[in-house]
Design an enzyme around this catalytic site. Structure first.
Site, PDB file in Angstrom:
ATOM      1  N   ILE A 137       0.832  -1.291  -0.088  1.00 31.20           N
ATOM      2  CA  ILE A 137      -0.093   0.129  -0.103  1.00 31.20           C
ATOM      3  C   ILE A 137       0.933   1.271  -0.077  1.00 31.20           C
ATOM      4  O   ILE A 137       2.297   1.236   0.326  1.00 31.20           O
ATOM      5  CB  ILE A 137      -0.939   0.136   1.296  1.00 31.20           C
ATOM      6  CG1 ILE A 137      -0.211  -0.142   2.519  1.00 31.20           C
ATOM      7  CG2 ILE A 137      -1.853  -0.969   0.969  1.00 31.20           C
ATOM      8  CD1 ILE A 137      -1.024  -0.198   3.491  1.00 31.20           C
ATOM      9  N   ASP A 138       0.400   2.363  -0.312  1.00 27.88           N
ATOM     10  CA  ASP A 138       1.144   3.524  -0.535  1.00 27.88           C
ATOM     11  C   ASP A 138       1.657   3.872   0.776  1.00 27.88           C
ATOM     12  O   ASP A 138       1.112   3.748   1.949  1.00 27.88           O
ATOM     13  CB  ASP A 138       0.241   4.700  -1.188  1.00 27.88           C
ATOM     14  CG  ASP A 138      -0.016   4.371  -2.440  1.00 27.88           C
ATOM     15  OD1 ASP A 138       0.442   3.543  -3.264  1.00 27.88           O
ATOM     16  OD2 ASP A 138      -1.284   4.926  -2.818  1.00 27.88           O
ATOM     17  N   LYS A 139       2.885   4.848   0.627  1.00 26.34           N
ATOM     18  CA  LYS A 139       3.487   5.401   1.857  1.00 26.34           C
ATOM     19  C   LYS A 139       2.650   6.183   3.031  1.00 26.34           C
ATOM     20  O   LYS A 139       2.692   5.867   3.869  1.00 26.34           O
ATOM     21  CB  LYS A 139       4.441   6.331   1.454  1.00 26.34           C
ATOM     22  CG  LYS A 139       5.334   7.293   2.540  1.00 26.34           C
ATOM     23  CD  LYS A 139       6.467   7.805   1.904  1.00 26.34           C
ATOM     24  CE  LYS A 139       7.036   8.878   2.630  1.00 26.34           C
ATOM     25  NZ  LYS A 139       6.406  10.227   2.895  1.00 26.34           N
ATOM     26  N   THR A 141      -0.857   5.649   3.004  1.00 24.90           N
ATOM     27  CA  THR A 141      -1.947   5.152   3.195  1.00 24.90           C
ATOM     28  C   THR A 141      -1.685   4.094   4.283  1.00 24.90           C
ATOM     29  O   THR A 141      -0.742   3.305   4.596  1.00 24.90           O
ATOM     30  CB  THR A 141      -2.252   4.173   2.053  1.00 24.90           C
ATOM     31  OG1 THR A 141      -2.800   4.745   0.848  1.00 24.90           O
ATOM     32  CG2 THR A 141      -3.551   3.081   2.156  1.00 24.90           C
ATOM     33  N   ARG A 237      -7.168   5.979  -5.304  1.00 21.91           N
ATOM     34  CA  ARG A 237      -6.887   7.422  -5.606  1.00 21.91           C
ATOM     35  C   ARG A 237      -7.413   8.011  -7.054  1.00 21.91           C
ATOM     36  O   ARG A 237      -7.827   8.849  -7.172  1.00 21.91           O
ATOM     37  CB  ARG A 237      -5.492   7.686  -5.440  1.00 21.91           C
ATOM     38  CG  ARG A 237      -5.169   7.440  -3.741  1.00 21.91           C
ATOM     39  CD  ARG A 237      -3.661   7.425  -3.529  1.00 21.91           C
ATOM     40  NE  ARG A 237      -3.180   8.767  -3.941  1.00 21.91           N
ATOM     41  CZ  ARG A 237      -1.932   8.828  -3.803  1.00 21.91           C
ATOM     42  NH1 ARG A 237      -0.920   7.840  -3.542  1.00 21.91           N
ATOM     43  NH2 ARG A 237      -1.161  10.047  -3.984  1.00 21.91           N
TER      44      ARG A 237
END
Length: 304
Positions: A137-139, A141, A237
């Site tokens: 998952i994103d930094k 998130t 997103r």
């Protein structure tokens, strides 16, 4: 490790990836396809694609790369552990933590932390920079992430990801009020045509499907639950922005001025469910909502 296999008459006209996955049960079909793509599998001395139909008397050379020792340093970083056994570790990733080392981020990542916690008990399939990492998952998130502690678990869960059978439910705070209480966004995602650091709805990109359900809303914001059918980079997103409901705090895919001092997008991976590698039973885990997110909902009269 290199092995040579000779195709007999009974195996003719079978896809090479299926043939090898049946022949080598310790290797997943996904991993075999990866070996084919990287040129580690040759048929009659030549590279081939996974869809190639093997013929009688074909000679298949399979070169399985040895696992290289990683130079990433384990770090004693606290981990919020939701669940752990001999096969998997489920963690609740905080904001401002990169999942695995990459250019500019070789320390302080989740991989550094789990290497310290798990010692040598991590899968090595995804390379020296991503031990144990089967998805990410994103930094900025937060939320639930699966770490695989051995190669079999990695294969087993990667196969579920491939066929979209893993439950992945996210909570997002987005701009605007929806006309419909739920819906599905089915738009392919690929690299942005001009900004290669961004993703975008791109009709020659990869299939991407997000199912959403509005949990609560006011005139300015909505709380939505997003269930991923696919798992493309920045999928939620990009998809939410594509229907004019970008995530609050998203500095990449929203051009709206956020009234709050946030660190990136308001997105939390709340629920993850999958068939367990050893028990073969469905298990599901939930990561508690972060305090900043709960506070945002409270001050705006929103709820889950």
């Amino acid at each position: 490790m290199a092995n040579i296999y000779y195709v007999d008459d009974e195996s003719s006209d079978i896809r090479v990836d299926k043939y090898l996955s049946d022949l080598l049960p310790d290797l997943s079909r996904t991993y075999i396809q990866k070996l084919l793509k990287s040129g580690h599998i040759l048929v009659n001395g030549n590279p081939c694609k996974s869809k190639y139909l093997i013929k009688s008397d074909d000679i298949i050379n399979v070169d399985i790369p040895e696992v290289i020792e990683t130079n990433i340093i384990p770090e004693d970083i606290p981990i919020d552990i939701i669940y752990e056994d001999d096969d998997v570790l489920i963690v609740n990733k905080p904001k401002d933590m990169v999942v695995h080392p990459a250019a500019g981020h070789y320390t302080g990542t989740l991989v550094n932390a789990v290497m310290f916690h798990c010692k040598d008990n991590l899968s090595g399939i995804n390379g020296v920079l991503r031990p144990g990492i089967v998805h990410r998952i994103d930094k900025d998130t937060t939320g639930a992430l699966i770490i695989c502690k051995n190669d079999y678990s990695h294969y087993f869960i990667a196969e579920q990801l491939k066929v979209h059978s893993i439950t992945r439910s996210y909570i997002a705070l987005v701009y605007g009020k929806f006309d419909e209480a739920e819906g599905t966004i089915d738009k392919p995602i690929g690299r942005h045509k001009t900004d290669r650091k961004k993703m975008a709805v791109n009709y020659d990109g990869k299939e991407a499907v997000t199912h959403y359900r509005v949990l609560s809303s006011n005139d300015k914001y909505s709380v939505v639950e997003c269930r991923l059918e696919t798992g493309r980079t920045h999928q939620i997103r990009v998809h939410m922005a594509s229907i004019n409901h970008p995530l609050v705090g998203d500095e990449v895919y929203s051009n709206r001025q956020c009234p709050y001092k946030l660190q990136g997008q308001t997105l939390h991976a709340r629920t993850i469910g999958f068939i367990h590698p050893s028990t073969k039973e469905y298990v599901e885990f939930e990561a508690p909502m972060p305090e900043y997110f709960i506070h945002l909902l409270e001050i705006n009269g929103l709820s889950l």
